[in-house]
Scaffold this motif. Structure first.
Motif, PDB file in Angstrom:
ATOM      1  N   PHE A 101       0.842  -1.192   0.000  1.00  0.00           N
ATOM      2  CA  PHE A 101       0.000   0.000   0.000  1.00  0.00           C
ATOM      3  C   PHE A 101       0.879   1.243   0.000  1.00  0.00           C
ATOM      4  CE2 PHE A 101       1.226  -0.505   4.358  1.00  0.00           C
ATOM      5  CZ  PHE A 101       1.337   0.791   4.834  1.00  0.00           C
ATOM      6  N   HIS A 102       0.239   2.367  -0.225  1.00  0.00           N
ATOM      7  CA  HIS A 102       0.901   3.670  -0.125  1.00  0.00           C
ATOM      8  C   HIS A 102      -0.101   4.626   0.502  1.00  0.00           C
ATOM      9  CE1 HIS A 102       1.932   7.708  -2.108  1.00  0.00           C
ATOM     10  NE2 HIS A 102       2.862   7.501  -1.212  1.00  0.00           N
ATOM     11  N   THR A 103       0.278   5.293   1.573  1.00  0.00           N
ATOM     12  CA  THR A 103      -0.601   6.264   2.211  1.00  0.00           C
ATOM     13  C   THR A 103       0.124   7.591   2.375  1.00  0.00           C
ATOM     14  OG1 THR A 103      -2.041   6.707   4.114  1.00  0.00           O
ATOM     15  CG2 THR A 103       0.033   5.587   4.582  1.00  0.00           C
ATOM     16  N   LEU A 104      -0.639   8.662   2.372  1.00  0.00           N
ATOM     17  CA  LEU A 104      -0.049   9.996   2.506  1.00  0.00           C
ATOM     18  C   LEU A 104      -1.069  10.975   3.065  1.00  0.00           C
ATOM     19  CD1 LEU A 104       0.102  11.757  -0.983  1.00  0.00           C
ATOM     20  CD2 LEU A 104      -1.274   9.741  -0.515  1.00  0.00           C
ATOM     21  N   ALA A 105      -0.568  12.059   3.624  1.00  0.00           N
ATOM     22  CA  ALA A 105      -1.394  13.161   4.106  1.00  0.00           C
ATOM     23  C   ALA A 105      -0.491  14.344   4.399  1.00  0.00           C
ATOM     24  CB  ALA A 105      -2.175  12.773   5.367  1.00  0.00           C
ATOM     25  N   SER A 106      -1.050  15.530   4.295  1.00  0.00           N
ATOM     26  CA  SER A 106      -0.328  16.752   4.677  1.00  0.00           C
ATOM     27  C   SER A 106      -0.872  17.231   6.018  1.00  0.00           C
ATOM     28  CB  SER A 106      -0.500  17.837   3.612  1.00  0.00           C
ATOM     29  OG  SER A 106       0.199  17.508   2.443  1.00  0.00           O
ATOM     30  N   PHE A 107       0.034  17.462   6.946  1.00  0.00           N
ATOM     31  CA  PHE A 107      -0.328  17.878   8.305  1.00  0.00           C
ATOM     32  C   PHE A 107       0.169  19.305   8.526  1.00  0.00           C
ATOM     33  CE2 PHE A 107       0.078  13.342   8.255  1.00  0.00           C
ATOM     34  CZ  PHE A 107      -0.874  12.856   9.135  1.00  0.00           C
ATOM     35  N   THR A 108      -0.720  20.165   9.000  1.00  0.00           N
ATOM     36  CA  THR A 108      -0.322  21.531   9.352  1.00  0.00           C
ATOM     37  C   THR A 108      -0.573  21.764  10.836  1.00  0.00           C
ATOM     38  OG1 THR A 108      -0.824  22.394   7.143  1.00  0.00           O
ATOM     39  CG2 THR A 108      -0.672  23.991   8.939  1.00  0.00           C
ATOM     40  N   GLN A 109       0.508  21.938  11.578  1.00  0.00           N
ATOM     41  CA  GLN A 109       0.400  22.321  12.990  1.00  0.00           C
ATOM     42  C   GLN A 109       0.028  23.787  13.004  1.00  0.00           C
ATOM     43  OE1 GLN A 109       3.420  21.018  16.002  1.00  0.00           O
ATOM     44  NE2 GLN A 109       3.767  23.213  16.242  1.00  0.00           N
ATOM     45  N   THR A 110      -1.146  24.110  13.565  1.00  0.00           N
ATOM     46  CA  THR A 110      -1.660  25.468  13.430  1.00  0.00           C
ATOM     47  C   THR A 110      -1.319  26.391  14.591  1.00  0.00           C
ATOM     48  OG1 THR A 110      -3.790  24.875  14.420  1.00  0.00           O
ATOM     49  CG2 THR A 110      -3.578  24.618  12.030  1.00  0.00           C
ATOM     50  N   ASP A 210       3.526  -8.269   7.589  1.00  0.00           N
ATOM     51  CA  ASP A 210       3.810  -7.078   8.392  1.00  0.00           C
ATOM     52  C   ASP A 210       2.956  -5.888   7.969  1.00  0.00           C
ATOM     53  OD1 ASP A 210       5.776  -8.538   9.682  1.00  0.00           O
ATOM     54  OD2 ASP A 210       7.395  -7.779   8.393  1.00  0.00           O
ATOM     55  N   LEU A 211       2.409  -5.949   6.763  1.00  0.00           N
ATOM     56  CA  LEU A 211       1.686  -4.811   6.197  1.00  0.00           C
ATOM     57  C   LEU A 211       0.191  -4.871   6.450  1.00  0.00           C
ATOM     58  CD1 LEU A 211       3.445  -4.752   2.700  1.00  0.00           C
ATOM     59  CD2 LEU A 211       4.162  -3.575   4.800  1.00  0.00           C
ATOM     60  N   LYS A 212      -0.323  -6.045   6.746  1.00  0.00           N
ATOM     61  CA  LYS A 212      -1.768  -6.232   6.851  1.00  0.00           C
ATOM     62  C   LYS A 212      -2.358  -5.472   8.041  1.00  0.00           C
ATOM     63  CE  LYS A 212      -1.848 -10.832   4.730  1.00  0.00           C
ATOM     64  NZ  LYS A 212      -2.199 -12.267   4.934  1.00  0.00           N
ATOM     65  N   GLY A 213      -3.494  -4.837   7.781  1.00  0.00           N
ATOM     66  CA  GLY A 213      -4.183  -4.132   8.855  1.00  0.00           C
ATOM     67  C   GLY A 213      -4.701  -2.786   8.398  1.00  0.00           C
ATOM     68  N   ILE A 214      -5.184  -2.022   9.352  1.00  0.00           N
ATOM     69  CA  ILE A 214      -5.778  -0.716   9.051  1.00  0.00           C
ATOM     70  C   ILE A 214      -4.702   0.365   8.999  1.00  0.00           C
ATOM     71  CG2 ILE A 214      -7.308   1.074   9.996  1.00  0.00           C
ATOM     72  CD1 ILE A 214      -9.130  -1.137  10.973  1.00  0.00           C
ATOM     73  N   VAL A 215      -4.879   1.277   8.072  1.00  0.00           N
ATOM     74  CA  VAL A 215      -4.004   2.442   7.918  1.00  0.00           C
ATOM     75  C   VAL A 215      -4.769   3.673   8.402  1.00  0.00           C
ATOM     76  CG1 VAL A 215      -2.737   3.861   6.263  1.00  0.00           C
ATOM     77  CG2 VAL A 215      -2.853   1.373   5.946  1.00  0.00           C
ATOM     78  N   GLY A 216      -4.112   4.551   9.146  1.00  0.00           N
ATOM     79  CA  GLY A 216      -4.831   5.707   9.662  1.00  0.00           C
ATOM     80  C   GLY A 216      -3.927   6.837  10.113  1.00  0.00           C
ATOM     81  N   LEU A 217      -4.472   7.683  10.963  1.00  0.00           N
ATOM     82  CA  LEU A 217      -3.818   8.914  11.421  1.00  0.00           C
ATOM     83  C   LEU A 217      -3.531   8.828  12.915  1.00  0.00           C
ATOM     84  CD1 LEU A 217      -6.438  11.284   9.765  1.00  0.00           C
ATOM     85  CD2 LEU A 217      -4.187  10.724   8.803  1.00  0.00           C
ATOM     86  N   GLY A 229      -5.630  15.866   2.242  1.00  0.00           N
ATOM     87  CA  GLY A 229      -5.165  14.901   1.249  1.00  0.00           C
ATOM     88  C   GLY A 229      -4.895  13.509   1.766  1.00  0.00           C
ATOM     89  N   PHE A 230      -5.530  13.117   2.868  1.00  0.00           N
ATOM     90  CA  PHE A 230      -5.313  11.769   3.376  1.00  0.00           C
ATOM     91  C   PHE A 230      -5.874  10.761   2.398  1.00  0.00           C
ATOM     92  CE2 PHE A 230      -7.043   8.138   5.939  1.00  0.00           C
ATOM     93  CZ  PHE A 230      -5.819   7.520   6.163  1.00  0.00           C
ATOM     94  N   ALA A 231      -5.045   9.783   2.023  1.00  0.00           N
ATOM     95  CA  ALA A 231      -5.469   8.745   1.086  1.00  0.00           C
ATOM     96  C   ALA A 231      -4.695   7.478   1.342  1.00  0.00           C
ATOM     97  CB  ALA A 231      -5.272   9.207  -0.351  1.00  0.00           C
ATOM     98  N   VAL A 232      -5.315   6.348   1.017  1.00  0.00           N
ATOM     99  CA  VAL A 232      -4.672   5.043   1.111  1.00  0.00           C
ATOM    100  C   VAL A 232      -4.816   4.373  -0.252  1.00  0.00           C
ATOM    101  CG1 VAL A 232      -4.626   2.832   2.290  1.00  0.00           C
ATOM    102  CG2 VAL A 232      -5.298   4.886   3.554  1.00  0.00           C
ATOM    103  N   HIS A 233      -3.686   4.127  -0.912  1.00  0.00           N
ATOM    104  CA  HIS A 233      -3.671   3.473  -2.218  1.00  0.00           C
ATOM    105  C   HIS A 233      -3.249   2.010  -2.018  1.00  0.00           C
ATOM    106  CE1 HIS A 233      -4.117   7.441  -3.910  1.00  0.00           C
ATOM    107  NE2 HIS A 233      -3.004   7.848  -3.295  1.00  0.00           N
ATOM    108  N   LYS A 234      -4.124   1.100  -2.378  1.00  0.00           N
ATOM    109  CA  LYS A 234      -3.886  -0.312  -2.134  1.00  0.00           C
ATOM    110  C   LYS A 234      -3.316  -0.980  -3.397  1.00  0.00           C
ATOM    111  CE  LYS A 234      -7.830  -0.242   1.005  1.00  0.00           C
ATOM    112  NZ  LYS A 234      -9.135  -0.833   1.377  1.00  0.00           N
TER     113      LYS A 234
END
Length: 234
Positions: A101-110, A210-217, A229-234
């Motif tokens: 999988f590939h996951t990504l997101a942009s985080f802004t500490q405000t 090792d990769l199996k399971g839920i992806v999150g924040l 832009g949080f996304a999970v590409h399987k």
């Protein structure tokens, strides 16, 4: 004459004992000072008004079984915003993966926290509401450092300790920072890559299981973070 010799001998014996007591006193003061310094970096989870609600389809779990009533995770614009009391993970059952999988997101500490606190992504989440919860997480914080760590039940273990890397954007004078984070377990078979702002900061071998399971924040405590832009590409 014998009395003088005896007194002198006692004085010689007493000197090292006094020195040892002085050294012991210094050590105790030093240890006490270190303890107080450590305590100064511990702040309680803040109270968050309007917390305890989640967007449809999302679930959460806090660290140390703290009440989620002081975590606010809400839809904001095209993304999400977290105002955290306790540290927590946020996830959807639909983001479970069975392999690469590939996951990504942009985080802004405000806004600036009292001391550097971390935010990021996790994968391989299993039994997330049970006693045997487990996942691996990748976080960055406002001092420009990143971390890779694992959780097993109530315990955590370090894979890569806090490490400075120029790819991680440190917070500015106003306490804000934006970091695009990625976990790539797809482009190179048998490897998991951790990227900050397009640059690999760490990688490690990984078997398919090792990769199996839920992806999150994941967002640590007492933070205000916008997530886009949080996304999970399987």
């Amino acid at each position: 004459m014998r009395s003088l010799i005896l007194v002198a001998g006692l004085a010689v014996l007493a000197a090292p004992m006094a020195a040892q007591q002085a050294d012991s006193s210094k050590t105790m003061k030093h240890d006490s000072g270190m303890h107080m310094q450590h305590m100064q970096h511990e702040d309680a989870d803040q109270a968050v008004a309007g917390g305890g609600h989640l967007p449809e389809g999302w679930a959460t779990r806090t660290d140390r079984n703290a009440s989620p009533a002081n975590d606010k995770f809400e839809t904001m614009g095209s993304g999400f915003h977290v105002t955290s009391g306790p540290a927590a993970i946020y996830y959807r059952a639909t983001d479970a993966v069975e392999g690469p999988f590939h996951t990504l997101a942009s985080f802004t500490q405000t806004k600036e926290p009292k001391h550097p606190e971390a935010y990021g992504l996790f994968y391989a989440g299993r039994d997330l509401q049970g006693p045997n919860q487990q996942y691996t997480y990748f976080e960055v914080r406002g001092d420009g450092k990143y971390l890779v760590k694992g959780r097993q039940g109530d315990s955590t273990y370090t894979i890569q300790d806090w490490t400075a890397n120029p790819a991680v954007h440190a917070a500015g004078d106003d306490g804000t920072a934006t970091n695009k984070l990625e976990i790539d377990a797809k482009s190179q078979p048998g490897k998991v890559r951790f990227l900050a702002n397009g640059q690999e900061v760490y990688s490690m071998a990984a078997k398919p299981d090792d990769l199996k399971g839920i992806v999150g924040l994941r967002v640590n405590h007492n933070l205000s973070v916008h997530i886009a832009g949080f996304a999970v590409h399987k």
